[in-house]
Structure formats: structure tokens, C-alpha cells
Design an enzyme around this catalytic site. Structure first.
Site, mmCIF file in Angstrom:
data_model
loop_
_atom_site.group_PDB
_atom_site.id
_atom_site.type_symbol
_atom_site.label_atom_id
_atom_site.label_comp_id
_atom_site.label_asym_id
_atom_site.label_seq_id
_atom_site.Cartn_x
_atom_site.Cartn_y
_atom_site.Cartn_z
ATOM 1 N N ILE A 137 11.007 2.305 -3.465
ATOM 2 C CA ILE A 137 10.401 1.431 -2.787
ATOM 3 C C ILE A 137 9.174 0.940 -3.629
ATOM 4 C CG2 ILE A 137 10.839 2.699 -0.644
ATOM 5 C CD1 ILE A 137 8.176 3.983 -0.508
ATOM 6 N N ASP A 138 8.859 -0.392 -3.169
ATOM 7 C CA ASP A 138 7.803 -1.140 -3.822
ATOM 8 C C ASP A 138 6.676 -0.314 -4.062
ATOM 9 O OD1 ASP A 138 9.786 -3.123 -4.055
ATOM 10 O OD2 ASP A 138 9.104 -4.274 -2.186
ATOM 11 N N LYS A 139 5.923 -0.951 -5.157
ATOM 12 C CA LYS A 139 4.315 -0.280 -5.280
ATOM 13 C C LYS A 139 3.720 -0.260 -4.331
ATOM 14 C CE LYS A 139 0.167 -1.310 -7.839
ATOM 15 N NZ LYS A 139 -0.466 -2.207 -8.935
ATOM 16 N N ARG A 237 11.430 -7.961 2.696
ATOM 17 C CA ARG A 237 10.179 -8.769 2.371
ATOM 18 C C ARG A 237 11.240 -10.319 2.309
ATOM 19 N NH1 ARG A 237 7.390 -6.440 -2.583
ATOM 20 N NH2 ARG A 237 6.193 -8.540 -2.689
#
Length: 306
Positions: A137-139, A237
Site C-alpha cells: 500500500i502507498d506510503k 486514487r
């Protein structure tokens, strides 16, 4: 060294070699695949080809998968929230702001560094910098991840990702008010044709499907639950921005002017379910929203009462 052989059907004619292999091995990044092509671990009809080679009907692709590389990334004493652990898997709740694995510009302070301090026995399938990492998962996205502690567990979890049987549910706060109560976004994703650091909905992209339903509407925002059918980079997103409702706080796909002081997009991987690689039992984990997320929702609730 393990070898995989593929006979190219008409369905894949014209597809780039690296894109095809990435679609076959979704647990491996496209850059990793490209690196193996440069290393001459991939041949088409017995000959070396570049990543951008366009496949033809009848081509035979042989992919030599290298042995796992011994791990040499240093462990760091970083606190992590472990929801579950046994000899095969670790389920963690990643905070916003933490990078999942070392990469250029982020070689320290990652989830992998924290995990290697906690335990040394992580799957080596993804090499030195991504031990045990089955999915990411993204930062600036918080929430649940499952990490593999051995190669057998890694392969079985990766297969569930590939066949879309893993349950992955996210909570997101969107800009604007969604009209529909629920819906499905089925739009292929790939690199943005101009801004290469971004992803975008593109005609020849990889299949990407997001299901969503509205949890609550506010005067200028909508709280939604998103269920991933596929798991492409930045999928939620990009999909939400594609329908005109980007995530609140998203610095890449969102509004330039933000009304909240946020460190990133309001997206939380709330629920994760999978079949345990050894027991065959279905396991599901759920987490509370992080405090920063709750505070924003509390402020929005106050607006409703005004």
C-alpha cells in the site's frame, strides 16, 4: 532456477513483453521484470528481446525465475502494530507515512526494516529489498498488510492476489458528493502518457476494477467503502479521480487547494481476508480508522449539525 514457458495466444498479440510477464506474475513489479529481461533471464523463441518487444501469436516465452537472494537489508528498531503472527504469516497495521519496502530515496525506516528487526525468517522471493512483501500500500495510505514468512506461504498468498480471491476493503474520503449509492469502476490503468510518475486510465492498460458504496455524505465530501477486485498501483486514487471525486488530501491526483492540513490521501486499508497458506482456513482482519482520519470525520459531523 525455475523456468516458466508461455505460448502466446491471439489475446496477447501486440502486448509488450514486460507488460505480459507482469500480468502473469502480479506479485512482482514491472521494474523487477524489466531487470530480469535486461539480465537475459527471458527469451522469446530462443532469442533475447527488449522489454518493449511486441508479442506475436505463436511466440514461445521462456522466463527463468532466479533463486531467492539472501537478505541483507538491516533491521531497525521501529515500532509496528502486529495484528496476528504465526510461522507462516505476519499481519500488520501500517501507519500513514511509512514506506513498505526500501527503494531509491527510502532505504531506511520502512516496514521491511521494522519486520527484519522483529523476525529474520521472511520470504526471499522478492529479493533483497522486499522480503516477505506480497502486496503493498502507498506510503501515505494506512492499514492492513499480510507479510509472508516463507516462500511457500508467499506463493500461496500471491496466487490469491492473482485470482482476486483475497478480500481487500478500504475506507476513503472523497472530494464532492457522490450521487450513486454504490457502483463499479471498470477502467484499465497504466502509466500516464506524459507524467510518468503518475498512473492513469489508459486504453491499453491493465485490467482494474474497484467496487464502491457510500457510507455517509457530508456537505462537500463523501465517505465510501471500496472493495478491490484487482490491485493495481494507485488504483483507488486514480479510479476515484477518474469519476470526478479524488481522495481528500491526495497530493498527486487530488485538488491543488486542500481545506485540511493532511500529510497525504485519506485512504485506509481497513479489512483484509485470505485463506491461510498452511491451514486452509479463511482469516479476516479489521482495523479502526487512524486518529487523523477520525478527527477529520468528527469535524465533518459538526458541519452537519450546524
Amino acid at each position: 532456477m525455475e523456468s516458466k514457458e508461455f505460448l502466446i495466444s491471439k489475446d496477447y498479440e501486440g502486448m509488450r513483453l514486460d507488460v505480459f510477464l507482469s500480468s502473469r506474475f502480479e506479485e512482482k513489479s514491472r521494474s523487477y521484470i524489466q531487470g530480469l529481461i535486461k539480465r537475459e533471464d527471458v527469451k522469446v523463441n530462443g532469442k533475447l528481446k527488449k522489454s518493449n518487444y511486441r508479442l506475436r501469436h505463436g511466440d514461445i516465452v521462456i522466463f527463468n525465475i532466479p533463486e531467492a537472494v539472501p537478505l541483507d537489508i538491516a533491521g531497525e528498531d521501529i515500532p509496528i502494530e502486529i495484528l496476528y503472527e504465526d510461522k507462516d504469516v505476519i499481519v500488520v497495521n501500517k501507519p500513514q507515512g511509512m514506506v513498505v519496502h526500501p527503494a531509491p530515496g527510502n532505504y531506511n525506516g520502512t516496514l521491511v526494516n521494522a519486520l527484519l528487526n522483529h523476525c529474520k525468517d521472511l520470504s526471499g522471493i522478492n529479493g533483497v529489498t522486499r522480503p516477505g512483501i506480497v502486496h503493498r500500500i502507498d506510503k501515505d495510505t494506512s492499514g492492513i498488510l499480510v507479510v509472508a514468512k516463507n516462500d511457500l506461504a508467499h506463493n500461496k498468498l500471491a496466487e490469491q492476489l492473482k485470482n482476486h480471491s483475497m478480500t481487500r476493503i478500504y475506507i476513503a474520503l472523497l472530494e464532492g458528493v457522490l450521487k450513486d449509492e454504490e457502483g463499479t469502476i471498470d477502467a484499465p490503468l497504466g502509466r500516464h502518457p506524459v507524467e510518468r510518475i503518475k498512473m492513469a486510465v489508459v486504453p491499453n492498460g491493465r485490467n482494474a476494477v474497484t467496487h464502491y458504496r457510500v457510507l455517509k455524505r457530508y456537505p462537500s465530501n463523501t465517505l465510501v467503502e471500496c472493495r478491490l477486485e484487482t490491485g493495481r498501483t494507485h488504483q483507488i486514487r486514480v479510479h476515484m479521480a477518474h469519476i470526478g471525486h479524488p481522495l481528500v488530501g491526495d497530493p498527486v491526483y487530488g485538488y491543488k487547494k486542500q481545506k485540511f492540513r493532511l500529510k497525504g490521501q485519506m485512504l485506509h486499508a481497513k479489512k483484509l481476508g485470505f485463506i491461510h497458506p498452511s491451514t486452509g482456513e479463511y482469516m479476516e482482519f479489521d482495523t479502526d480508522l487512524p486518529e487523523y482520519f477520525k478527527k477529520i470525520l468528527e469535524n465533518l459531523e459538526k458541519q452537519l449539525k450546524q
